[in-house]
Scaffold this active site. Structure first.
Site, PDB file in Angstrom:
ATOM      1  N   ASP A  12      -2.944   0.447 -36.214  1.00  0.00           N
ATOM      2  CA  ASP A  12      -1.736   1.202 -35.911  1.00  0.00           C
ATOM      3  C   ASP A  12      -1.668   1.449 -34.415  1.00  0.00           C
ATOM      4  O   ASP A  12      -2.684   1.419 -33.713  1.00  0.00           O
ATOM      5  CB  ASP A  12      -1.700   2.539 -36.660  1.00  0.00           C
ATOM      6  CG  ASP A  12      -0.285   3.089 -36.809  1.00  0.00           C
ATOM      7  OD1 ASP A  12       0.686   2.344 -36.549  1.00  0.00           O
ATOM      8  OD2 ASP A  12      -0.133   4.261 -37.177  1.00  0.00           O
ATOM      9  N   GLY A  13      -0.451   1.684 -33.957  1.00  0.00           N
ATOM     10  CA  GLY A  13      -0.197   2.045 -32.575  1.00  0.00           C
ATOM     11  C   GLY A  13       0.712   3.255 -32.545  1.00  0.00           C
ATOM     12  O   GLY A  13       1.447   3.515 -33.498  1.00  0.00           O
ATOM     13  N   GLU A  50       0.756  -1.399 -31.057  1.00  0.00           N
ATOM     14  CA  GLU A  50       0.526  -2.037 -32.362  1.00  0.00           C
ATOM     15  C   GLU A  50      -0.208  -3.366 -32.163  1.00  0.00           C
ATOM     16  O   GLU A  50      -1.131  -3.700 -32.900  1.00  0.00           O
ATOM     17  CB  GLU A  50       1.859  -2.290 -33.082  1.00  0.00           C
ATOM     18  CG  GLU A  50       2.639  -1.048 -33.456  1.00  0.00           C
ATOM     19  CD  GLU A  50       2.171  -0.366 -34.731  1.00  0.00           C
ATOM     20  OE1 GLU A  50       1.205  -0.830 -35.366  1.00  0.00           O
ATOM     21  OE2 GLU A  50       2.785   0.653 -35.095  1.00  0.00           O
ATOM     22  N   ASP A  72       1.524  -1.476 -40.272  1.00  0.00           N
ATOM     23  CA  ASP A  72       2.823  -0.907 -40.647  1.00  0.00           C
ATOM     24  C   ASP A  72       3.911  -1.394 -39.689  1.00  0.00           C
ATOM     25  O   ASP A  72       5.040  -0.933 -39.744  1.00  0.00           O
ATOM     26  CB  ASP A  72       2.774   0.613 -40.724  1.00  0.00           C
ATOM     27  CG  ASP A  72       2.492   1.285 -39.391  1.00  0.00           C
ATOM     28  OD1 ASP A  72       2.400   0.587 -38.353  1.00  0.00           O
ATOM     29  OD2 ASP A  72       2.355   2.515 -39.366  1.00  0.00           O
ATOM     30  N   HIS A 121       3.559   6.027 -42.679  1.00  0.00           N
ATOM     31  CA  HIS A 121       3.833   7.439 -42.994  1.00  0.00           C
ATOM     32  C   HIS A 121       4.278   7.602 -44.450  1.00  0.00           C
ATOM     33  O   HIS A 121       5.198   8.343 -44.760  1.00  0.00           O
ATOM     34  CB  HIS A 121       4.882   8.005 -42.028  1.00  0.00           C
ATOM     35  CG  HIS A 121       4.556   7.709 -40.604  1.00  0.00           C
ATOM     36  ND1 HIS A 121       3.553   8.358 -39.923  1.00  0.00           N
ATOM     37  CD2 HIS A 121       5.074   6.804 -39.735  1.00  0.00           C
ATOM     38  CE1 HIS A 121       3.469   7.877 -38.695  1.00  0.00           C
ATOM     39  NE2 HIS A 121       4.370   6.938 -38.564  1.00  0.00           N
ATOM     40  N   ASP A 131      -3.317   6.016 -37.948  1.00  0.00           N
ATOM     41  CA  ASP A 131      -2.230   6.669 -37.215  1.00  0.00           C
ATOM     42  C   ASP A 131      -2.776   7.889 -36.474  1.00  0.00           C
ATOM     43  O   ASP A 131      -2.485   8.082 -35.288  1.00  0.00           O
ATOM     44  CB  ASP A 131      -1.104   7.083 -38.174  1.00  0.00           C
ATOM     45  CG  ASP A 131      -0.010   7.865 -37.455  1.00  0.00           C
ATOM     46  OD1 ASP A 131       0.663   7.274 -36.581  1.00  0.00           O
ATOM     47  OD2 ASP A 131       0.152   9.062 -37.742  1.00  0.00           O
TER      48      ASP A 131
END
Length: 141
Positions: A12-13, A50, A72, A121, A131
C-alpha cells in the site's frame, strides 16, 4: 530443480496531499514468517508510493519466487497486467512515472507474479495493516 517458494506480498501507499509527503509499506509472508518494510518521501504522489511498495517488496526477495501480490491500487494492478506490455512495445514513450514502471518491470523478471486487486479500506486485514504502516511512514514536517 526445486519448486520456487511461494511468497504473499501485501502493498500500500499513502500520501498527505497529492502531491505531498508520502509513505509506502509492504508485508511479506513466507511459511508463516512475516516481514514488514516501509519508507517515505518528502514530495511524491499516492501512485508513486503504491509503486514504491511493489518495487521494494519484490526487491526484498532473496531468490526467484512464486508471488501473490495484493494491492488496492488499480493503477498498479492494471499497469502490470494490462498496460506494461504496450508501454514496452512503444519504448516507454509518454508513460507517467516511467522510472518506477521500469523498476517494477525489472523487479518482476525473476519471479512468477500473480497480481490480486483488493478493495481498499474495506476490512481486508492485511491491506488495513499495510495502510497503517504506509501512513506511519509519511515524513512529518
Amino acid at each position: 530443480m526445486s519448486e520456487r517458494p511461494h511468497v504473499e506480498i501485501f502493498t500500500d501507499g499513502a500520501c498527505s496531499g497529492n502531491p505531498g509527503p508520502g509513505g509506502w509499506a509492504a508485508l511479506l509472508r513466507f511459511n508463516g514468517i512475516e516481514k514488514e518494510i516501509s519508507g517515505g518521501e518528502d514530495h511524491t504522489t499516492n501512485n508513486r508510493m503504491e509503486m514504491m511498495a511493489v518495487v521494494e517488496a519484490l526487491g526484498a526477495l532473496k531468490k526467484p519466487s512464486r508471488v501473490t501480490l495484493y494491492t488496492d491500487s488499480q493503477y498498479v494492478q492494471k499497469g502490470i497486467t494490462e498496460w506494461m506490455d504496450g508501454w514496452k512495445a512503444k519504448n516507454w514513450k509518454k508513460v507517467m512515472n516511467v522510472d518506477l514502471w521500469q523498476r517494477i518491470d525489472e523487479a518482476l523478471k525473476p519471479h512468477n507474479v500473480k497480481i490480486v486487486w483488493v478493495r481498499g479500506h474495506d476490512g481486508h486485514v492485511e491491506n488495513e495493516r499495510v495502510d497503517k504502516l504506509a501512513v506511519a511512514a509519511i515524513p512529518k514536517p
